[in-house]
Design a protein around this motif. Structure first.
Motif, PDB file in Angstrom:
ATOM      1  N   SER A 172       0.829  -1.205   0.000  1.00 18.14           N
ATOM      2  CA  SER A 172       0.000   0.000   0.000  1.00 18.14           C
ATOM      3  C   SER A 172       0.866   1.258   0.000  1.00 18.14           C
ATOM      4  N   GLU A 173       1.986   1.219   0.721  1.00 19.53           N
ATOM      5  CA  GLU A 173       2.918   2.352   0.694  1.00 19.53           C
ATOM      6  C   GLU A 173       3.386   2.616  -0.729  1.00 19.53           C
ATOM      7  N   ASN A 174       3.771   1.555  -1.427  1.00 23.03           N
ATOM      8  CA  ASN A 174       4.220   1.696  -2.806  1.00 23.03           C
ATOM      9  C   ASN A 174       3.121   2.274  -3.696  1.00 23.03           C
ATOM     10  N   GLY A 175       1.906   1.718  -3.595  1.00 23.66           N
ATOM     11  CA  GLY A 175       0.803   2.205  -4.421  1.00 23.66           C
ATOM     12  C   GLY A 175       0.456   3.651  -4.141  1.00 23.66           C
TER      13      GLY A 175
ATOM     14  N   LEU B 208       0.598   9.352  -5.801  1.00 23.69           N
ATOM     15  CA  LEU B 208       0.817  10.746  -5.422  1.00 23.69           C
ATOM     16  C   LEU B 208       1.962  11.420  -6.183  1.00 23.69           C
ATOM     17  N   LEU B 209       2.989  10.648  -6.531  1.00 27.02           N
ATOM     18  CA  LEU B 209       4.243  11.269  -6.975  1.00 27.02           C
ATOM     19  C   LEU B 209       4.626  11.016  -8.427  1.00 27.02           C
ATOM     20  N   THR B 210       3.882  10.209  -9.162  1.00 26.69           N
ATOM     21  CA  THR B 210       4.285   9.864 -10.531  1.00 26.69           C
ATOM     22  C   THR B 210       4.506  11.093 -11.392  1.00 26.69           C
ATOM     23  N   ILE B 211       3.548  12.002 -11.406  1.00 31.56           N
ATOM     24  CA  ILE B 211       3.638  13.167 -12.281  1.00 31.56           C
ATOM     25  C   ILE B 211       4.787  14.079 -11.866  1.00 31.56           C
ATOM     26  N   SER B 212       4.918  14.349 -10.566  1.00 31.29           N
ATOM     27  CA  SER B 212       5.963  15.280 -10.102  1.00 31.29           C
ATOM     28  C   SER B 212       7.358  14.698 -10.309  1.00 31.29           C
ATOM     29  N   VAL B 213       7.547  13.413 -10.025  1.00 28.72           N
ATOM     30  CA  VAL B 213       8.864  12.809 -10.214  1.00 28.72           C
ATOM     31  C   VAL B 213       9.215  12.755 -11.700  1.00 28.72           C
ATOM     32  N   THR B 214       8.225  12.470 -12.554  1.00 29.57           N
ATOM     33  CA  THR B 214       8.476  12.436 -13.997  1.00 29.57           C
ATOM     34  C   THR B 214       8.923  13.809 -14.498  1.00 29.57           C
ATOM     35  N   LYS B 215       8.247  14.866 -14.043  1.00 26.32           N
ATOM     36  CA  LYS B 215       8.667  16.223 -14.430  1.00 26.32           C
ATOM     37  C   LYS B 215      10.070  16.529 -13.929  1.00 26.32           C
ATOM     38  N   TRP B 216      10.375  16.081 -12.728  1.00 29.40           N
ATOM     39  CA  TRP B 216      11.702  16.303 -12.141  1.00 29.40           C
ATOM     40  C   TRP B 216      12.776  15.609 -12.980  1.00 29.40           C
ATOM     41  N   MET B 217      12.503  14.380 -13.408  1.00 29.58           N
ATOM     42  CA  MET B 217      13.500  13.601 -14.144  1.00 29.58           C
ATOM     43  C   MET B 217      13.765  14.156 -15.539  1.00 29.58           C
TER      44      MET B 217
ATOM     45  N   THR C 243      10.471   2.622  -4.513  1.00 30.99           N
ATOM     46  CA  THR C 243       9.438   3.329  -5.272  1.00 30.99           C
ATOM     47  C   THR C 243      10.033   4.498  -6.047  1.00 30.99           C
ATOM     48  N   LEU C 244      10.993   5.212  -5.460  1.00 27.64           N
ATOM     49  CA  LEU C 244      11.657   6.297  -6.181  1.00 27.64           C
ATOM     50  C   LEU C 244      12.353   5.761  -7.429  1.00 27.64           C
ATOM     51  N   ALA C 245      13.029   4.619  -7.301  1.00 34.87           N
ATOM     52  CA  ALA C 245      13.678   4.001  -8.462  1.00 34.87           C
ATOM     53  C   ALA C 245      12.652   3.676  -9.543  1.00 34.87           C
ATOM     54  N   GLU C 246      11.488   3.202  -9.125  1.00 39.48           N
ATOM     55  CA  GLU C 246      10.421   2.869 -10.075  1.00 39.48           C
ATOM     56  C   GLU C 246       9.912   4.107 -10.805  1.00 39.48           C
ATOM     57  N   LEU C 247       9.690   5.183 -10.043  1.00 43.59           N
ATOM     58  CA  LEU C 247       9.091   6.384 -10.619  1.00 43.59           C
ATOM     59  C   LEU C 247      10.056   7.157 -11.507  1.00 43.59           C
ATOM     60  N   MET C 248      11.348   7.020 -11.278  1.00 46.71           N
ATOM     61  CA  MET C 248      12.331   7.789 -12.049  1.00 46.71           C
ATOM     62  C   MET C 248      12.223   7.528 -13.541  1.00 46.71           C
ATOM     63  N   THR C 249      11.945   6.283 -13.925  1.00 45.84           N
ATOM     64  CA  THR C 249      11.906   5.958 -15.357  1.00 45.84           C
ATOM     65  C   THR C 249      10.488   5.727 -15.877  1.00 45.84           C
ATOM     66  N   ALA C 250       9.481   5.909 -15.012  1.00 49.37           N
ATOM     67  CA  ALA C 250       8.104   5.606 -15.417  1.00 49.37           C
ATOM     68  C   ALA C 250       7.680   6.396 -16.647  1.00 49.37           C
ATOM     69  N   GLY C 251       8.072   7.653 -16.722  1.00 54.30           N
ATOM     70  CA  GLY C 251       7.658   8.480 -17.847  1.00 54.30           C
ATOM     71  C   GLY C 251       8.647   8.547 -18.990  1.00 54.30           C
ATOM     72  N   LEU C 252       9.807   7.926 -18.846  1.00 57.09           N
ATOM     73  CA  LEU C 252      10.863   8.039 -19.853  1.00 57.09           C
ATOM     74  C   LEU C 252      11.010   6.806 -20.731  1.00 57.09           C
ATOM     75  N   GLN C 253      10.541   5.662 -20.262  1.00 60.41           N
ATOM     76  CA  GLN C 253      10.816   4.421 -20.977  1.00 60.41           C
ATOM     77  C   GLN C 253      10.213   4.398 -22.374  1.00 60.41           C
TER      78      GLN C 253
END
Length: 421
Positions: free
Chosen positions: A278-281, A286-295, A335-345
Motif C-alpha cells: 500500500s505504501e508503494n501504491g 501521489l508522486l508519478t507526475i511530479s517525479v516524472t517532471k523532475w526527471m 518506489t523512487l527508483a520505479e518512478l524515475m523511469t516511469a515516464g521516460l521508458q
C-alpha cells in the motif's frame, strides 16, 4: 476531457474494473505465500515460472483476438473466465476440499484470461476516445489501478489469513458482475474494417508473424542492450509480487509500528507486506507526475543508470532489514527508483525506433516485462539454496549489471546519433 463526457462504455468499465481490481489486490499479493506453504519454495518458484509462459503466449494472441472477435466479446468472455477460475480456486481451498494443484491451475488460467482482457480494453479506449484525449483517459484508468493497489492490500491484510476462501468466492462473483455489466450495457467498438477482415489471418499465422517481428531486437544493437538491461532490472522490481511476501512472512513477527498510550498498531508478516504494498501504491499515485517532471531536467542516460543503482541499494537493504521501519525506508527508495523511469521508458523506445517500425519496437519492448516476469519466480527457490540475504544481494548485483548495460546502451545510441547527424 471530463468524466461526464466519456463514452458510456468507459464509465461502466471504470466502475466495474475498479471494484474488480480492489478485490483482486486483496488476495493476489499473498498468493506466493500460499503456494510456497503448499508446495515448498523450490517447487512453487518453478510452477510460477511455468504459469507465466502461458500468459506470455496469451499476450501475443490478445491483440489478434480483440480484432477477430471484437473488443466487447473478449472483455465479456475474459472477465467471465476469470470468474470461473476464481470460483474453482475457492473450491480448492474450501473446508470441503484441499487441492492446491487445482488452485494453482486456476491461478494460471486466471492470468491467461487477464492477458486476453488487457489488449481488448486498451483497444476499446483507442476506438472511442480522440487521440488528443487518450493520454488523460489512460491516466485515469492507471490511477484507478494504483488506488486499488493502495486499498486492496490493506483490506487483504485483514481478511486474507482467516477468510481466503470467502475472498476468492467474492472475487469470482465480482468478475461475473463485471462480465454482466459489460454484456448488458456496453456496445462493440471495433471498426467494421477491422472485424470484416477477421477471416484473412489464421491464429497460428498471426502468432508466427508476432514471433518473427521480435527478430528486430537482434538487428538493433542499442535496442537489444536496452531490452537486456530492462530484463535485468525487472528481476528487482518483479520481486515485489514474488519474493517479498515470503520474506516478510518469515522475518516480521507481530511487530509494533505505532503506539499511543495503551493502544498499539501491530503487524505480522502478511499484514506487513500488505502495508508495504500500500505504501508503494500510495507513493506511485501521489508522486508519478511530479517525479516524472523532475526527471526530465536530467539526461536520460543518468536517470536510467541511477534508477538501477537505487533498485540495487533498496533490494539489498530489504535483505538486511527485518524490522518494519527499515523495510518502509527501503520501500521508499524502491518506489523512487520505479518512478524515475516511469515516464521516460516509452519515449526512449520511440527515439530508438525508425518511424515506419514503431509498432514493432513497442511490441518487442514489452519483452522487458514478459521475459522478466517469466524468470523472476526463480528467486523463491534461490532462498532455499542461498538464503534470503544472499538472494537479495544477487538481485542487487543484477540491478547493478542493468545500470552497466544502460550505460553501454546510451553509448551505442549516442554514437549512432552522431553518425546520422
Amino acid at each position: 476531457m471530463r468524466l461526464r463526457d466519456w463514452d458510456r462504455n468507459l464509465k461502466i468499465r471504470l466502475f466495474g474494473e475498479a471494484l474488480m481490481n480492489i478485490t483482486y489486490w486483496m488476495f493476489f499479493p499473498f498468493l506466493t505465500i500460499y503456494f510456497a506453504d503448499e508446495f515448498g519454495k523450490e517447487q512453487a518458484g518453478f510452477l510460477l515460472v511455468f504459469s507465466q509462459v502461458f500468459s506470455v503466449l496469451a499476450n501475443l494472441m490478445g491483440g489478434y483476438c480483440a480484432d477477430r472477435f471484437g473488443r466487447k466479446k473478449m472483455l465479456v468472455l475474459s472477465s467471465a473466465g476469470q470468474g470461473v477460475s476464481f470460483l474453482i480456486f475457492a473450491l480448492s481451498v474450501s473446508p470441503w476440499l484441499d487441492a492446491p494443484l487445482i488452485g494453482f491451475a486456476c491461478f494460471a488460467l486466471a492470468g491467461v484470461f487477464g492477458s486476453f482482457y488487457w489488449p481488448a480494453s486498451q483497444a476499446m479506449i483507442a476506438d472511442v476516445v480522440k487521440e488528443k484525449d487518450r493520454s488523460n483517459v489512460f491516466a485515469v484508468f492507471y490511477t484507478s489501478i494504483n488506488l486499488a493497489v493502495v486499498i486492496g492490500p490493506i483490506l487483504g491484510a485483514i481478511f486474507y489469513v482467516n477468510y481466503f476462501f470467502e475472498l476468492l468466492v467474492f472475487a469470482g462473483f465480482i468478475c461475473f458482475l463485471l462480465s454482466g455489466m459489460l454484456f448488458l450495457w456496453t456496445r462493440e467498438t471495433a471498426p467494421e474494417s477491422v472485424l470484416n477482415r477477421k477471416g484473412s489471418t489464421k491464429w497460428h499465422h498471426f502468432l508466427l508473424q508476432q514471433l518473427g517481428e521480435y527478430k528486430i531486437i537482434f538487428k538493433d544493437r542499442a535496442f537489444l542492450l536496452y531490452i537486456g538491461a530492462g530484463v535485468l532490472a525487472a528481476q528487482t522490481f518483479m520481486q515485489f509480487d514474488m519474493l517479498m511476501p515470503v520474506y516478510t512472512k518469515e522475518t516480521v513477527q507481530n511487530e509494533e509500528l505505532f503506539s499511543f498510550g495503551s493502544w498499539s498498531f501491530t503487524l505480522g508478516g502478511e499484514q506487513a507486506f500488505g502495508f508495504l504494498l500500500s505504501e508503494n501504491g500510495l507513493l506511485v499515485a501521489l508522486l508519478t507526475i511530479s517525479v516524472t517532471k523532475w526527471m526530465t531536467l536530467y539526461k536520460e542516460r543518468n536517470v536510467f543508470i541511477l534508477s538501477s543503482v537505487l533498485y540495487a541499494v533498496s533490494i539489498f537493504l530489504f535483505g538486511q532489514f527485518s524490522f518494519l521501519w527499515g523495510l518502509i525506508f527501503a520501500m521508499a527508495l524502491f518506489t523512487l527508483a520505479e518512478l524515475m523511469t516511469a515516464g521516460l521508458q516509452q519515449s526512449f523506445v520511440s527515439k530508438l525506433a525508425p518511424e515506419h517500425m514503431r509498432g514493432q519496437y513497442f511490441a518487442a519492448a514489452s519483452l522487458r516485462y514478459t521475459v522478466g516476469r517469466t524468470i523472476a519466480p526463480l528467486s523463491i527457490p534461490m532462498t532455499v539454496w542461498f538464503g534470503f540475504q544472499w538472494t537479495f544481494a544477487i538481485l542487487g548485483i543484477l540491478a547493478l549489471a542493468s545500470a552497466a548495460l544502460y550505460w553501454v546502451t546510451f553509448a551505442v545510441y549516442e554514437k549512432r546519433s552522431e553518425k546520422s547527424a
